[in-house]
Design a protein around this motif. Structure first.
Motif, PDB file in Angstrom:
ATOM      1  N   ARG A 247       3.307  56.771 -35.567  1.00 57.16           N
ATOM      2  CA  ARG A 247       3.921  58.039 -35.980  1.00 57.16           C
ATOM      3  C   ARG A 247       4.460  57.993 -37.402  1.00 57.16           C
ATOM      4  N   ASP A 248       5.044  56.852 -37.809  1.00 56.57           N
ATOM      5  CA  ASP A 248       5.799  56.794 -39.059  1.00 56.57           C
ATOM      6  C   ASP A 248       5.128  56.008 -40.188  1.00 56.57           C
ATOM      7  N   ARG A 249       3.940  55.433 -39.944  1.00 53.47           N
ATOM      8  CA  ARG A 249       3.378  54.517 -40.944  1.00 53.47           C
ATOM      9  C   ARG A 249       3.062  55.194 -42.269  1.00 53.47           C
ATOM     10  N   GLU A 250       2.583  56.428 -42.249  1.00 58.40           N
ATOM     11  CA  GLU A 250       2.251  57.093 -43.520  1.00 58.40           C
ATOM     12  C   GLU A 250       3.501  57.295 -44.368  1.00 58.40           C
ATOM     13  N   LEU A 251       4.602  57.701 -43.733  1.00 60.37           N
ATOM     14  CA  LEU A 251       5.844  57.911 -44.476  1.00 60.37           C
ATOM     15  C   LEU A 251       6.378  56.593 -45.017  1.00 60.37           C
ATOM     16  N   LYS A 252       6.304  55.534 -44.223  1.00 61.36           N
ATOM     17  CA  LYS A 252       6.764  54.224 -44.675  1.00 61.36           C
ATOM     18  C   LYS A 252       5.961  53.754 -45.888  1.00 61.36           C
ATOM     19  N   ALA A 253       4.645  53.915 -45.830  1.00 62.38           N
ATOM     20  CA  ALA A 253       3.797  53.512 -46.957  1.00 62.38           C
ATOM     21  C   ALA A 253       4.132  54.331 -48.206  1.00 62.38           C
ATOM     22  N   TYR A 254       4.433  55.613 -48.025  1.00 55.89           N
ATOM     23  CA  TYR A 254       4.816  56.469 -49.146  1.00 55.89           C
ATOM     24  C   TYR A 254       6.121  55.981 -49.764  1.00 55.89           C
ATOM     25  N   PHE A 255       7.113  55.682 -48.913  1.00 57.93           N
ATOM     26  CA  PHE A 255       8.387  55.164 -49.418  1.00 57.93           C
ATOM     27  C   PHE A 255       8.176  53.914 -50.275  1.00 57.93           C
ATOM     28  N   VAL A 256       7.320  53.012 -49.801  1.00 56.23           N
ATOM     29  CA  VAL A 256       7.104  51.746 -50.503  1.00 56.23           C
ATOM     30  C   VAL A 256       6.449  51.988 -51.857  1.00 56.23           C
ATOM     31  N   LEU A 257       5.390  52.779 -51.885  1.00 61.16           N
ATOM     32  CA  LEU A 257       4.646  52.986 -53.118  1.00 61.16           C
ATOM     33  C   LEU A 257       5.417  53.824 -54.132  1.00 61.16           C
ATOM     34  N   MET A 258       6.062  54.894 -53.664  1.00 67.02           N
ATOM     35  CA  MET A 258       6.664  55.851 -54.575  1.00 67.02           C
ATOM     36  C   MET A 258       8.137  55.587 -54.880  1.00 67.02           C
ATOM     37  N   ASP A 259       8.810  54.837 -54.034  1.00 63.74           N
ATOM     38  CA  ASP A 259      10.244  54.629 -54.240  1.00 63.74           C
ATOM     39  C   ASP A 259      10.641  53.153 -54.327  1.00 63.74           C
ATOM     40  N   LEU A 260      10.175  52.341 -53.377  1.00 66.55           N
ATOM     41  CA  LEU A 260      10.647  50.957 -53.334  1.00 66.55           C
ATOM     42  C   LEU A 260      10.133  50.138 -54.514  1.00 66.55           C
ATOM     43  N   ILE A 261       8.842  50.184 -54.796  1.00 71.80           N
ATOM     44  CA  ILE A 261       8.299  49.379 -55.893  1.00 71.80           C
ATOM     45  C   ILE A 261       8.891  49.787 -57.246  1.00 71.80           C
ATOM     46  N   PRO A 262       9.009  51.083 -57.568  1.00 72.75           N
ATOM     47  CA  PRO A 262       9.668  51.442 -58.823  1.00 72.75           C
ATOM     48  C   PRO A 262      11.118  50.966 -58.897  1.00 72.75           C
ATOM     49  N   ALA A 263      11.858  51.078 -57.772  1.00 74.51           N
ATOM     50  CA  ALA A 263      13.248  50.614 -57.754  1.00 74.51           C
ATOM     51  C   ALA A 263      13.317  49.110 -57.947  1.00 74.51           C
ATOM     52  N   LEU A 264      12.363  48.386 -57.358  1.00 76.34           N
ATOM     53  CA  LEU A 264      12.312  46.938 -57.520  1.00 76.34           C
ATOM     54  C   LEU A 264      12.071  46.559 -58.975  1.00 76.34           C
ATOM     55  N   CYS A 265      11.160  47.258 -59.618  1.00 73.19           N
ATOM     56  CA  CYS A 265      10.815  46.936 -61.009  1.00 73.19           C
ATOM     57  C   CYS A 265      11.964  47.221 -61.976  1.00 73.19           C
ATOM     58  N   ARG A 266      12.835  48.154 -61.628  1.00 73.91           N
ATOM     59  CA  ARG A 266      13.981  48.416 -62.511  1.00 73.91           C
ATOM     60  C   ARG A 266      15.276  47.795 -61.983  1.00 73.91           C
ATOM     61  N   ASN A 267      15.143  46.951 -60.923  1.00 76.29           N
ATOM     62  CA  ASN A 267      16.275  46.215 -60.361  1.00 76.29           C
ATOM     63  C   ASN A 267      17.389  47.146 -59.891  1.00 76.29           C
ATOM     64  N   ASP A 268      17.017  48.234 -59.254  1.00 73.90           N
ATOM     65  CA  ASP A 268      17.977  49.219 -58.749  1.00 73.90           C
ATOM     66  C   ASP A 268      18.311  48.859 -57.293  1.00 73.90           C
ATOM     67  N   ILE A 269      19.358  48.051 -57.095  1.00 75.05           N
ATOM     68  CA  ILE A 269      19.700  47.559 -55.765  1.00 75.05           C
ATOM     69  C   ILE A 269      20.160  48.703 -54.862  1.00 75.05           C
ATOM     70  N   THR A 270      20.863  49.656 -55.404  1.00 75.15           N
ATOM     71  CA  THR A 270      21.331  50.786 -54.596  1.00 75.15           C
ATOM     72  C   THR A 270      20.159  51.577 -54.032  1.00 75.15           C
ATOM     73  N   LYS A 271      19.163  51.867 -54.873  1.00 74.66           N
ATOM     74  CA  LYS A 271      17.994  52.612 -54.398  1.00 74.66           C
ATOM     75  C   LYS A 271      17.200  51.789 -53.395  1.00 74.66           C
TER      76      LYS A 271
END
Length: 356
Positions: A247-271
């Motif tokens: 049920r949730d895999r597409e949303l999880k993959a979207y979060f990772v690609l569009m939000d988590l990886i960019p936050a990781l690259c800019r070291n945004d721990i809060t995000k």
């Protein structure tokens, strides 16, 4: 072992024969063949130090099983270590580790892909925090395989070792046999390169990046009666978790690609903390948390309400990882009223594997 049922959705019901096998059987080489390599033996024992990992989430548990590594996921390495000391011998293999079958099987895998016919003397130590979500098995196997590799002249690359471990990941049974384990590849990837690792299916490393260099990591182990291994682990991962991920895999993959990886690259721990918190309530991660009882949500919610920006349960739990700038006494002031305590105070390991 029983024949267990896997259900991923209303029309997805299959049987899996959860049968043990002998050490050295069912080897998967992943197409790696270095048998023409000419060994250059190390004159002294090789010591390898490998960090433990926090496995934050699988992306889709419908894409992995004991006979299929994958599923994708996110995790990071911490400064809590396993190590091995390996040297070549002319005799039989000597293994000093309390989980000998899993190491002996990896030795058989290594010898098959490299053609090495001599012996190894192996002494391995883990961080002694087993089945609480810190990945002792994967870290020990990584340390042993890199030790064997360097001891004969490094015929395998870091990536080849990572794939061999993922494709041949096993757990031992009570009668000395082994059985296929669950492996996303997140642990070996994070431990190999340090920092946070993001994996896609089939052990593919999508991104790894250093982060949280100036933050503290606190590992907290809330009380639970749930088991995080064996048939109990199989049932939560292969049934409830698969259904929720369908049920949730597409949303999880979207979060990772569009939000988590960019936050990781800019070291945004809060995000990063916001995304992981969202993941804890969705898909397979929800099944893993619920497996440890809803009290885990209570404990994690109290930590978030106290203002901690990054809170996430590791693997099947019950370990909860917190990343924060707060010192130890400030952290204890938050934990005491909840009835919790720090199990491990550490930091993110942004280096990965080290040789001595």
């Amino acid at each position: 072992m029983p024949r267990l049922m896997i259900r991923g959705g209303d029309l997805d019901l299959v049987e899996y024969d959860f049968s043990p096998f002998e050490v050295g059987e069912n080897i998967r080489t992943h197409g790696i063949d270095k048998r023409n390599f000419k060994p250059e033996f190390s004159e002294k024992p090789v010591e390898v130090i490998v960090p433990a990992r926090i496995h934050l989430t699988v992306l889709d548990m419908n894409r992995f099983a004991p006979n299929r590594p994958g599923g994708g996921g996110v995790g990071f390495a911490i400064q809590c270590y396993c190590n091995s000391v390996v040297e070549v011998t002319e005799g039989a293999d000597e293994i000093d580790y309390n989980r000998e079958p899993i190491v002996r099987h990896l030795v058989a895998v290594f010898k098959q892909v490299t053609g090495y016919s001599g012996g190894f003397k192996i002494c391995a130590k883990d961080h002694e925090k087993k089945h609480v979500g810190l990945g002792s098995t994967g870290s020990v196997l990584l340390a042993v395989c890199h030790g064997m590799n360097k001891a004969i002249g490094s015929p395998l690359t870091h990536e080849e070792i990572r794939y061999l471990i993922g494709c041949n990941y096993v757990e031992e049974t009570t009668d000395g046999k082994i059985i296929g384990g669950f492996e996303t590849g997140v642990g070996p990837a994070a431990a190999t390169y340090g920092g946070m690792a993001v994996l896609g299916d089939e052990l593919t490393l999508v991104c790894h990046h250093s982060f949280a260099e100036d933050e503290n990591v606190y590992v907290i182990i809330p009380p639970t009666k749930a088991k995080a291994s064996g048939e109990d682990e199989f049932n939560v991962l292969m049934n409830r978790a698969r259904a929720l991920d369908s049920r949730d895999r597409e949303l999880k993959a979207y979060f990772v690609l569009m939000d988590l990886i960019p936050a990781l690259c800019r070291n945004d721990i809060t995000k990063l903390g916001e995304i992981i918190w969202e993941m804890d309530f969705r898909g397979s991660k929800r099944a893993e948390v619920e497996h440890n009882s809803f009290e885990i949500y209570y404990y994690m919610s109290r930590l978030k309400d106290a203002g901690l920006e990054f809170v996430g349960m590791s693997s099947v739990g019950p370990s909860v990882a917190v990343i924060t700038k707060l010192g130890e006494e400030e952290m204890n002031e938050i934990l005491r009223p909840i009835g919790l305590e720090i199990a491990i105070k550490t930091k993110v390991d942004n280096i990965g594997i080290q040789f001595r």
